[in-house]
Write a protein that holds these residues in place. Structure first.
Motif, PDB file in Angstrom:
ATOM      1  N   ILE A  19      13.767  59.815  15.991  1.00 60.08           N
ATOM      2  CA  ILE A  19      13.399  58.545  16.626  1.00 60.08           C
ATOM      3  C   ILE A  19      13.691  57.465  15.584  1.00 60.08           C
ATOM      4  O   ILE A  19      12.980  57.338  14.582  1.00 60.08           O
ATOM      5  N   MET A  20      14.770  56.750  15.832  1.00 59.97           N
ATOM      6  CA  MET A  20      15.320  55.842  14.814  1.00 59.97           C
ATOM      7  C   MET A  20      14.610  54.503  14.918  1.00 59.97           C
ATOM      8  O   MET A  20      15.155  53.546  15.453  1.00 59.97           O
ATOM      9  N   ASP A  21      13.396  54.434  14.399  1.00 59.70           N
ATOM     10  CA  ASP A  21      12.577  53.243  14.634  1.00 59.70           C
ATOM     11  C   ASP A  21      12.458  52.390  13.370  1.00 59.70           C
ATOM     12  O   ASP A  21      12.479  52.917  12.255  1.00 59.70           O
ATOM     13  N   TYR A  63      17.512  59.115  19.204  1.00 58.98           N
ATOM     14  CA  TYR A  63      16.972  58.193  20.222  1.00 58.98           C
ATOM     15  C   TYR A  63      17.494  56.791  19.906  1.00 58.98           C
ATOM     16  O   TYR A  63      17.071  56.155  18.930  1.00 58.98           O
ATOM     17  N   ALA A  64      18.431  56.322  20.713  1.00 54.98           N
ATOM     18  CA  ALA A  64      19.048  55.021  20.448  1.00 54.98           C
ATOM     19  C   ALA A  64      18.499  53.919  21.349  1.00 54.98           C
ATOM     20  O   ALA A  64      18.420  52.761  20.940  1.00 54.98           O
ATOM     21  N   PHE A  65      18.139  54.274  22.607  1.00 54.65           N
ATOM     22  CA  PHE A  65      17.666  53.243  23.544  1.00 54.65           C
ATOM     23  C   PHE A  65      16.836  53.934  24.622  1.00 54.65           C
ATOM     24  O   PHE A  65      17.346  54.767  25.370  1.00 54.65           O
ATOM     25  N   SER A  66      15.560  53.589  24.668  1.00 51.78           N
ATOM     26  CA  SER A  66      14.704  54.230  25.663  1.00 51.78           C
ATOM     27  C   SER A  66      14.774  53.461  26.982  1.00 51.78           C
ATOM     28  O   SER A  66      15.142  52.279  27.002  1.00 51.78           O
ATOM     29  N   ASN A  69      13.124  50.319  26.753  1.00 50.13           N
ATOM     30  CA  ASN A  69      13.700  49.246  25.937  1.00 50.13           C
ATOM     31  C   ASN A  69      14.396  48.174  26.772  1.00 50.13           C
ATOM     32  O   ASN A  69      14.724  47.098  26.247  1.00 50.13           O
ATOM     33  N   ARG A  72      13.089  44.544  26.636  1.00 46.79           N
ATOM     34  CA  ARG A  72      13.326  43.623  25.516  1.00 46.79           C
ATOM     35  C   ARG A  72      14.161  42.412  25.953  1.00 46.79           C
ATOM     36  O   ARG A  72      14.793  42.455  27.001  1.00 46.79           O
ATOM     37  N   ARG A 185      10.462  60.811  12.805  1.00 44.84           N
ATOM     38  CA  ARG A 185      10.374  59.412  13.242  1.00 44.84           C
ATOM     39  C   ARG A 185      10.187  58.516  12.024  1.00 44.84           C
ATOM     40  O   ARG A 185       9.240  58.690  11.259  1.00 44.84           O
ATOM     41  N   ARG A 191       4.198  58.388  17.070  1.00 43.09           N
ATOM     42  CA  ARG A 191       4.111  58.670  18.507  1.00 43.09           C
ATOM     43  C   ARG A 191       5.492  59.070  19.024  1.00 43.09           C
ATOM     44  O   ARG A 191       6.500  58.869  18.360  1.00 43.09           O
ATOM     45  N   SER A 193       6.861  58.110  22.151  1.00 46.28           N
ATOM     46  CA  SER A 193       7.544  57.062  22.925  1.00 46.28           C
ATOM     47  C   SER A 193       8.512  57.641  23.967  1.00 46.28           C
ATOM     48  O   SER A 193       9.643  57.164  24.096  1.00 46.28           O
TER      49      SER A 193
HETATM   50  C1  IPE Z   1      11.362  54.191  20.434  1.00 48.52           C
HETATM   51  O1  IPE Z   1      11.080  53.064  19.685  1.00 48.52           O
HETATM   52  C2  IPE Z   1      12.735  54.089  21.017  1.00 48.52           C
HETATM   53  C3  IPE Z   1      13.839  54.170  20.062  1.00 48.52           C
HETATM   54  C4  IPE Z   1      13.750  54.358  18.780  1.00 48.52           C
HETATM   55  C5  IPE Z   1      15.133  54.033  20.649  1.00 48.52           C
HETATM   56  P1  IPE Z   1      10.257  51.852  20.290  1.00 48.52           P
HETATM   57  O2  IPE Z   1      10.180  50.833  19.211  1.00 48.52           O
HETATM   58  O3  IPE Z   1      10.853  51.406  21.574  1.00 48.52           O
HETATM   59  O4  IPE Z   1       8.849  52.530  20.596  1.00 48.52           O
HETATM   60  P2  IPE Z   1       7.400  51.885  20.680  1.00 48.52           P
HETATM   61  O5  IPE Z   1       7.469  50.747  21.658  1.00 48.52           O
HETATM   62  O6  IPE Z   1       7.029  51.424  19.321  1.00 48.52           O
HETATM   63  O7  IPE Z   1       6.526  53.025  21.138  1.00 48.52           O
END
Ligand code: IPE
Ligand code: IPE
Ligand code: MG
Length: 244
Positions: A19-21, A63-66, A69, A72, A185, A191, A193
């Protein structure tokens, strides 16, 4: 020779999800727009893909785009979509050279025709890659994929868990993959997500202390090393306890 999906066998090795956050916060901390962070994040993806096979990873799901997302601002969303297209355009040849099979998982019906075309071209061109299966999740929701698989399964599904898992893979446009061994993550949140909820049933979880643009081969190496020191029990007993 190009393989058909029925002949396809997964590359040997671990299945790692990421999860690339943290791209936006990383950019904001430097007084830069969020897209600056996403662009830097794309460079990290290249480094991860190059490093993965040597670390024993056979399947990498990013995970590039949920599906959430889309909430946004339009500017950020369109910037990300442009970035996905340019990533596919610039990385496909490198994937072929490195034996990487690329596959985009998630819904396609809300993507632009140009992006869908780029995805299809990249998947077709890299289809014979056997060293690493690289799955990139775009417009992906684990819950939606489980619902879609349940719809395909119908009312009285006679199959096994594995067969249901295969249906989930199919509805997300993916070959069948093993369950996730390790989920990483970045970004400080702990989490899921809505990422790989089914596939992570027994995944080990790791939260390296960095934003995604700061992730690198060295940090990944440390996470993998730590993973190998863990004992996975899958509901059974520890080796020592089982022997007594
Ligand atoms: C999860 O990150 C989705 C990706 C990494 C693509 P988000 O930033 O969207 O997740 P939340 O909103 O913090 O849970
Ligand atoms: C993850 O980074 C990438 C996407 C969700 C597209 P974020 O954009 O969520 O960055 P933060 O979490 O706001 O820092
Ligand atoms: Mg985030």
């Amino acid at each position: 020779m190009i393989q058909s999906d029925t002949e396809y066998t997964n590359p040997e090795g671990l299945h790692v999800g990421m999860i690339m956050d943290g791209n936006g916060r990383w950019a904001a901390a430097r007084g830069q727009p969020r897209l600056f962070g996403h662009r830097r994040g794309a460079k990290v993806v290249t480094e991860m893909v190059e490093t993965a096979p040597a670390l024993g990873i056979g399947t990498l799901t990013l995970y590039a785009f949920s599906s959430d997302n889309w909430k946004r601002p339009a500017r950020e969303v369109s910037g990300l979509m442009r970035l996905f297209r340019s990533y596919l355009a610039s990385e496909t040849a490198r994937c072929v050279e490195n034996g990487v099979r690329l596959c985009i998982i998630g819904r396609r019906d809300r993507l632009s025709p140009a992006l869908i075309h780029a995805i299809q071209a990249a998947e077709q061109t890299t289809r014979a890659g056997k060293r690493l299966l690289l799955r990139i999740a775009i417009d992906y929701s684990a819950r939606d994929s489980i619902v879609a698989a349940a719809r395909c399964a119908g009312e009285c599904f006679p199959g096994s868990r594995e067969e249901f898992g295969a249906l989930i893979a199919r509805v997300t446009n993916s070959p069948v993959v093993p369950e996730v061994d390790l989920l990483i993550r970045t970004g400080g949140e702990q989490r899921l997500s809505d990422f790989l909820l089914w596939e992570c049933a027994y995944a080990e979880l790791a939260f390296p202390d960095c934003m995604w643009p700061e992730m690198d081969a060295r940090r990944l190496g440390r996470v993998i090393e730590d993973f190998h020191s863990r004992e996975r029990r899958f509901g059974g007993l520890a080796h020592t306890a089982a022997a007594s």
